[in-house]
Design a protein around this motif. Sequence first.
Motif, short mmCIF file in Angstrom:
data_model
loop_
_atom_site.label_atom_id
_atom_site.label_comp_id
_atom_site.label_asym_id
_atom_site.label_seq_id
_atom_site.Cartn_x
_atom_site.Cartn_y
_atom_site.Cartn_z
N GLY A 79 -2.55 21.37 -24.34
CA GLY A 79 -1.90 21.72 -25.60
C GLY A 79 -0.41 21.88 -25.45
N MET A 80 0.08 21.86 -24.22
CA MET A 80 1.51 21.92 -23.93
C MET A 80 1.70 21.44 -22.50
N SER A 81 2.92 21.11 -22.15
CA SER A 81 3.22 20.63 -20.81
C SER A 81 4.41 21.39 -20.26
N THR A 82 4.17 22.19 -19.22
CA THR A 82 5.22 22.98 -18.58
C THR A 82 5.15 22.75 -17.07
N PRO A 83 6.22 23.09 -16.34
CA PRO A 83 6.19 22.91 -14.88
C PRO A 83 5.01 23.61 -14.21
N SER A 84 4.68 24.81 -14.69
CA SER A 84 3.57 25.56 -14.08
C SER A 84 2.24 24.86 -14.31
N LEU A 85 2.00 24.39 -15.52
CA LEU A 85 0.74 23.71 -15.81
C LEU A 85 0.66 22.38 -15.09
N MET A 96 -7.80 42.03 -12.42
CA MET A 96 -7.32 41.50 -13.70
C MET A 96 -5.80 41.38 -13.71
N LEU A 97 -5.12 42.42 -13.25
CA LEU A 97 -3.65 42.40 -13.22
C LEU A 97 -3.13 41.38 -12.21
N GLY A 98 -3.78 41.31 -11.06
CA GLY A 98 -3.34 40.36 -10.04
C GLY A 98 -3.44 38.92 -10.49
N MET A 99 -4.54 38.58 -11.14
CA MET A 99 -4.73 37.22 -11.63
C MET A 99 -3.70 36.88 -12.69
N ALA A 100 -3.44 37.83 -13.61
CA ALA A 100 -2.48 37.59 -14.68
C ALA A 100 -1.07 37.43 -14.13
N PHE A 101 -0.72 38.26 -13.15
CA PHE A 101 0.62 38.20 -12.58
C PHE A 101 0.83 36.93 -11.76
N ALA A 102 -0.19 36.52 -11.01
CA ALA A 102 -0.05 35.33 -10.16
C ALA A 102 0.09 34.06 -10.98
N GLY A 103 -0.67 33.93 -12.06
CA GLY A 103 -0.59 32.74 -12.88
C GLY A 103 -1.48 31.63 -12.39
N VAL A 104 -1.72 30.66 -13.24
CA VAL A 104 -2.68 29.60 -12.96
C VAL A 104 -2.26 28.75 -11.77
N ALA A 105 -0.98 28.42 -11.63
CA ALA A 105 -0.55 27.54 -10.55
C ALA A 105 -0.70 28.22 -9.19
N ASN A 106 -0.28 29.48 -9.07
CA ASN A 106 -0.38 30.19 -7.80
C ASN A 106 -1.82 30.44 -7.40
N VAL A 107 -2.67 30.75 -8.37
CA VAL A 107 -4.09 30.95 -8.05
C VAL A 107 -4.70 29.64 -7.58
#
Length: 302
Positions: A124-130, A254-265
């Motif tokens: 639905g969007m394109s960003t460097p992280s995604l 929950m906090l760790g996953m949110a802070f790390a983000g999809v790319a880092n996980v």
Amino acid sequence: VVRGVVRQCIANHCAVALMGVSVGISVEMAMQGIWDTAKMGFPPATEIAMMISFAAVTSAVEADRLFAEEKRVQTCELRKGFTGKVSDAQASIQQDADHILEEIMASGKLEEVELAVHVLINAGMSTPSLRAAAAEGANIVNAGSWSFGAVCFILMMWVEHPAVHIIWERSCGGLWQVAPWIRIAQGLLWFALFVWLGPDQKGFAVSAGIKFAVAPYIAFWLIWFGVTKLFPEMTMLWFCVPDCVAAFLLGPLMLGMAFAGVANVARLPHIGLLLVDFVMSKDLKVSKWRFCCKNSIGSLGN
């Protein structure tokens, strides 16, 4: 698809109606003086507040359904004629399309452009992280969207729920009485982090909160409830143990996953892709996204 949408719509409206009836019955019982706090668990005002919260969450879920239906139509329009190849793109003026393709080929970034388009259509969007997550083979389908109902549910379970335990002193004693306070702090911190995150990270943070915190907490609470019924001497720990599990295990996760983000996980060795697949999948099955994505990326230059 249509049947599923209709079923969800009916379920949402029935749930709200049921909560409304329950609130009405609770108010009547309280006014008649026949409310038994010992049997009900909490005073009528608290129970009514929780029912209203559940109704609000269900209403938010229905709003999510309407937004999702609108987005599904938009996604179908975007996918029309998409083959996965920039070279196959159509334009009203073919000369413009040829000129753009020549510039892309000259820059040597054809694969990057095709990956960006691939991510745009699926997330639905394109960003460097995604794009970084997709390049790792992670599931980024619908990563650009998030559920308002899920956000409300997380706040309800990590702020309102422990607050009730504190007010009516239903949690731990001694040093462990900080557990529900920690849960409230975690819930507020998670919401502040959610507001701060970019739009490409909100969907992952919300899904991780539901699947790694709220759902496991409810499951553990139900199991623990059964344990306390089998062993009545442990009834005093009915709310304490789930509060501790939530505060010292599920909340930090929950906090760790949110802070790390999809790319880092996704970059975590061995388990990263499985974690992202689990979080972003709409069901509990491990998606086949990473295999499809890797095949697509590997064939971009062919």
